[in-house]
Each structure stands twice: as C-alpha cells, then as structure tokens.
Design a protein around this motif. Sequence first.
Motif, PDB file in Angstrom:
ATOM      1  N   LYS A 143      43.319  53.252  38.753  1.00 55.05           N
ATOM      2  CA  LYS A 143      42.629  51.970  38.856  1.00 55.05           C
ATOM      3  C   LYS A 143      41.304  52.118  39.602  1.00 55.05           C
ATOM      4  O   LYS A 143      40.253  51.646  39.136  1.00 55.05           O
ATOM      5  CB  LYS A 143      43.528  50.970  39.586  1.00 55.05           C
ATOM      6  N   VAL A 147      37.162  51.818  38.109  1.00 54.33           N
ATOM      7  CA  VAL A 147      36.163  50.887  38.627  1.00 54.33           C
ATOM      8  C   VAL A 147      34.948  51.630  39.183  1.00 54.33           C
ATOM      9  O   VAL A 147      33.810  51.191  39.035  1.00 54.33           O
ATOM     10  CB  VAL A 147      36.787  49.983  39.719  1.00 54.33           C
ATOM     11  N   ASN A 310      33.847  45.888  39.410  1.00 56.75           N
ATOM     12  CA  ASN A 310      35.139  45.373  39.862  1.00 56.75           C
ATOM     13  C   ASN A 310      35.366  43.943  39.379  1.00 56.75           C
ATOM     14  O   ASN A 310      36.473  43.571  38.993  1.00 56.75           O
ATOM     15  CB  ASN A 310      35.205  45.421  41.400  1.00 56.75           C
ATOM     16  N   LYS A 311      34.314  43.133  39.379  1.00 57.50           N
ATOM     17  CA  LYS A 311      34.433  41.748  38.915  1.00 57.50           C
ATOM     18  C   LYS A 311      34.773  41.670  37.431  1.00 57.50           C
ATOM     19  O   LYS A 311      35.422  40.725  36.976  1.00 57.50           O
ATOM     20  CB  LYS A 311      33.123  40.991  39.172  1.00 57.50           C
ATOM     21  N   GLU A 313      36.761  43.565  35.838  1.00 53.60           N
ATOM     22  CA  GLU A 313      38.161  43.901  35.593  1.00 53.60           C
ATOM     23  C   GLU A 313      39.029  42.648  35.679  1.00 53.60           C
ATOM     24  O   GLU A 313      38.677  41.666  36.341  1.00 53.60           O
ATOM     25  CB  GLU A 313      38.646  44.924  36.630  1.00 53.60           C
ATOM     26  N   ASN A 314      40.190  42.682  34.990  1.00 52.31           N
ATOM     27  CA  ASN A 314      41.117  41.566  35.168  1.00 52.31           C
ATOM     28  C   ASN A 314      41.796  41.695  36.525  1.00 52.31           C
ATOM     29  O   ASN A 314      41.713  42.716  37.195  1.00 52.31           O
ATOM     30  CB  ASN A 314      42.152  41.509  34.028  1.00 52.31           C
ATOM     31  N   GLU A 315      42.479  40.659  36.950  1.00 55.22           N
ATOM     32  CA  GLU A 315      43.015  40.619  38.310  1.00 55.22           C
ATOM     33  C   GLU A 315      43.986  41.759  38.594  1.00 55.22           C
ATOM     34  O   GLU A 315      44.071  42.253  39.716  1.00 55.22           O
ATOM     35  CB  GLU A 315      43.700  39.274  38.560  1.00 55.22           C
ATOM     36  N   ARG A 318      41.900  45.004  39.263  1.00 52.88           N
ATOM     37  CA  ARG A 318      40.760  44.845  40.168  1.00 52.88           C
ATOM     38  C   ARG A 318      41.123  45.390  41.556  1.00 52.88           C
ATOM     39  O   ARG A 318      42.240  45.229  42.033  1.00 52.88           O
ATOM     40  CB  ARG A 318      40.394  43.369  40.256  1.00 52.88           C
TER      41      ARG A 318
END
Length: 560
Positions: A143, A147, A310-311, A313-315, A318
């Motif tokens: 993850k 990012v 990062n924004k 990305e989905n929650e 993120r």
Amino acid sequence: MPETSVVSRTAPYLESVFECTENLYSVYLHDEETLYLTGTPSSRIDGPLGVYPGTNAHECSLRELLQTQVGEADFKWQERYGNVVHFKTALGGDMLFISDPKALQYIFQTSGYNYQKLPERRALSRLHSGHGLVWADGETHKKQRKVMLPPFSGPESKALLPVFNRYAEMVTLKWKDDLSSSPDHSMVYNVPAWLSRATMDAIGEAAFDYHFNAMEDVDSDIVKGYNGLMNIVFGSPSAGKILVLDIARFIPRAVIEWLQDYLPGKGLQKARDSEALTSGVARTLIKSKSEALAEGRRGRDILSLLVKANKSENEKTRMDENEMISSMRTILFAGHETTSNTISWALLELSRNPNAQAQLRKEIREMESAIRARGDTEFSATDMDQMSYALAVIKETLRIHPVIHHTFRRAMKDDVLPLSEPIRTKSGKLVSEIPIAKGTRVVLSIAGYNRNSELWGADVHSFHPERWLDGSIKKTQTIGVYNNLLTFAGGIRACIGWRFAVHEVQAFLVELISNFEFSLTEDIQRLRREPCGVMLPTLEGEVEKGVQMPLKVTLATRDE
C-alpha cells in the motif's frame, strides 16, 4: 508512567527470556540426509566457528559481523567459505550469510514477500523512520509503495536537479570565502558534516518546499535532532547489545516498540527527540499541502505529489496520518544522511586517486564549455547523463562504499534457494540449490555482492571507475535497480528514491570537483567504515565524536 516503573516491570520479563534461552539449545538436530535443520539453516554448510551450547555467547560470529568495520567480515567469509555461509548468533541461533547473485535475485525479486524483514530489525528501523516504507512489510508495504512511487518517477526526479545545483553552489560560495582568508589558501574540512547540512537543506526544498536553514543555523532544532542520530542510536554495538538484539527475536515486536518508547538510555532518548522534532514539522507540512490541494494549488515538491497521490486512493488503500508522517521522515533520512555520506566517500576516493580526480575535472570543464557555447549557465539532467566518466565514478563509489551494507530477512515458508555457483558442503557434496526451512534467518550482504570478483573483476577491492567503461564487468542476473548494483537494493524492496539520490550526488560532485581540489590528510589513516545502521566515516580512537572525514581543500586551477 515513570521510567523507573517501566524498568522494574519489564526486568522480570527480560530475565525470564534469558532463562528460557537455555532450553532452546535442545532444538539442534543432525540429519545427514538433509541440508537443513527444522526451522534453522544447515550446519552442513560451512562457516566460521560460532557459539554452541556451553560456550561464551560473547564470541559469536554475529558479533564479528556487526562490530568490525563494514565489509571486513563479509570479505573474509567470502574468500574463505564462498557466497553462502552458515554462522551462529549470540544465543547459538543459526543464520545464513548470502552474497550469491542468483540467490539474492531470487530473494529480492522472484520471492520478495516470502522473505520478510526480521521483526526486531523492523523495530530498529522505526527509531529513525517510524512506520514508513523501510519498516513496512506485506500488504502494508504494498500500500505504501503504491502511493509513494509516483513522486519519484524519472521526470519528477530530473525536475529537482536545479534545487540540488543551487545548494551545491552554496557550499562552493562558503568554502571560497574561507579559502580567500586562509594564509595558504587551503582548509581542512570535515566534509560529511558540511554535506549533511547542505543535503538536508536541499531535501527540505526539493521534497517539502520547506527551508530548514541547516547551513546557516547549525543549532537549529532539526539539525540537532538529526546530528549524530545514527552514530548514537546504532553505532559500535557492544557484546551486550548484540546479545540483547538476539534475545529480541523471542519478544513480540509490539513489546519491543513499547520498550523503545519508555526505557531510558542515551540512544533511545536521541531517537525519541528526533521523532518529536520531525513529526511536528511533518504534521504541519502535510496539513498545509492538503489544504493547498483542496484549494486547487498544486506544488511540485515530493510531499505535495505524495499528498495528491494519497488523496486519489480509495479509503482502504489510503495511508493514514501516521503513515504519511513516517513517509516524510523516511524521505528526510534517506535524502540527506545516505546521500551526503555517498558524496563524501566519492570525494575520499578521488583524493586517494588524483589522476581520477583530474580526469573527472577535465570532463566537467569540457561540459561547462559546451553549456556556455549554447548560451546556458546550468547543467541539465541530460548534461549530467552525458558525462560518462562522472557516472563511472558515481557507480564505482556506490559499489565500493554501499551506505546500506546489510539487510536481514527470514523465510516465511519452506523454499529452495538457487545458487549461481555450486557450493561444497562439509561432507564434500556439491549442491547447486539449498532447501530453506520456514523461519530460516538470512543476512543479505550488499557489501559482499558488490565486491564479488566473479562479477566485477579480479581488482574488486580497488577503486577503478574504468571498469564501467571498458566492458570488463560480467553480465549476470539483473538484481539491483541501478546498473545491477545492490546499493539501492532490488525487486519489491528497491529504493524508490534511487533516481533522486543519483541526481543529488551528480549535482554536488560536479560542482565541488569543478571548483576545488581534494587531497588526503594524515587523519585519514585512522578512517573507519563504521557500522551504524548505515555506514558512517569515523576516526579510530574518536568514534564517540561521530562522523568525521577530514580532507584538505584548495581551489582548483583553471586554464581560461
């Protein structure tokens, strides 16, 4: 909670760990039909005499690996035992030392997430970088890496070259002022100390659009927070610390991190102070970058690009605030500490090899003439990449002096490790692969691989930039991300900022060699390659003073 209370509560637990280790010796099995023990590497693979039940735990091979200068044990073991070595830890545990190219390729690339970081080593990396990319493993690592990759692409890294050029020029201006007032127009500088502050300022602007003012204010909080961090926290581990580190493999990582947060000690307090300083700055910057993005203002610094990535990305994928803060700490640490030391080692080798220094300066001056002829004043990324000898010097420095010299892993499942060359077991049998049991712990020797004579030539311990130009380097498995070197690692754990680092080294090296001539001082005879998590230059008898590499600096002559 008072620190004394923490100590009193943890002491009985640690004592029980010491007691239980005596029972661990009973796991030793000797099966002549297999190449490995249950959960440990094979005792049939040759290696240095280590600790066995009933011997002195302070004489273990792990101590030799961690206490001697960087590479000393690696090169000795390679020459005597080969590229796969079986050795013992302080408590009699088994480990494999690996510098075999094919085995390293398999671990770094083919089967990356099946060889994860040692929990106690992850806890150590947390002290300088938090829960960032260096610390992360498995899904968390995937993850974070996803990012963080976009801001470190080729074009983004090249775009930051003017920033690096500017701070390199600032060093030049300060040194020229000093030299002009010196009676003999020469000075002896502790080169890495200067470069550490300069690269901190460069990374501050390039990565965060923030001015640390490290070159102007040596007493600033951020400078004091990082000054001596690696030396104080990780340097010169005693036999007792190595024993504790070995004990830590039996302690849950969460417990280790809790102890790091509360136990007293100069090193731990230094790490906590550094974390508090950098985390405070990071939190403020992340907030301002997030607000700017929301208002449609998009910066080109790395942190702005990271916030944007990062924004998007989905929650679920993120990074949270703690991970973002840790990412900033990772970038700051890697972008100034490792880079400044690499530049320093390059200047040392050029001081030792005046002909190489003169050849590099000649190439730089020729490129400067070409730049002026086209009406420009600044080196572009294309100009840098066209200077083949400069690139050869950088590659050779990265090969000879990898700032990160070891990395530690453990097998997460039973596996079979392929080898480039067969090895002979103690029984005399030749094998071209090694069965690895789940839980096997390995040391991947970057220093050893980078000096494998089968790859780099018979003069592997000599600084010889020409090897990168004359076609003498043997073609083999592709492992590292930069010219097959392992200095930036490879595969899923490859340094995402390697392009960034190369451009920064190029900028400083070209600027400094163009303007100054570097030569050795008598103190260099006492120079040590100190293992402090990263390889630091220190002086024999003065290790406690931290980073030192005193070089004589004079103005370079110009034939105008």
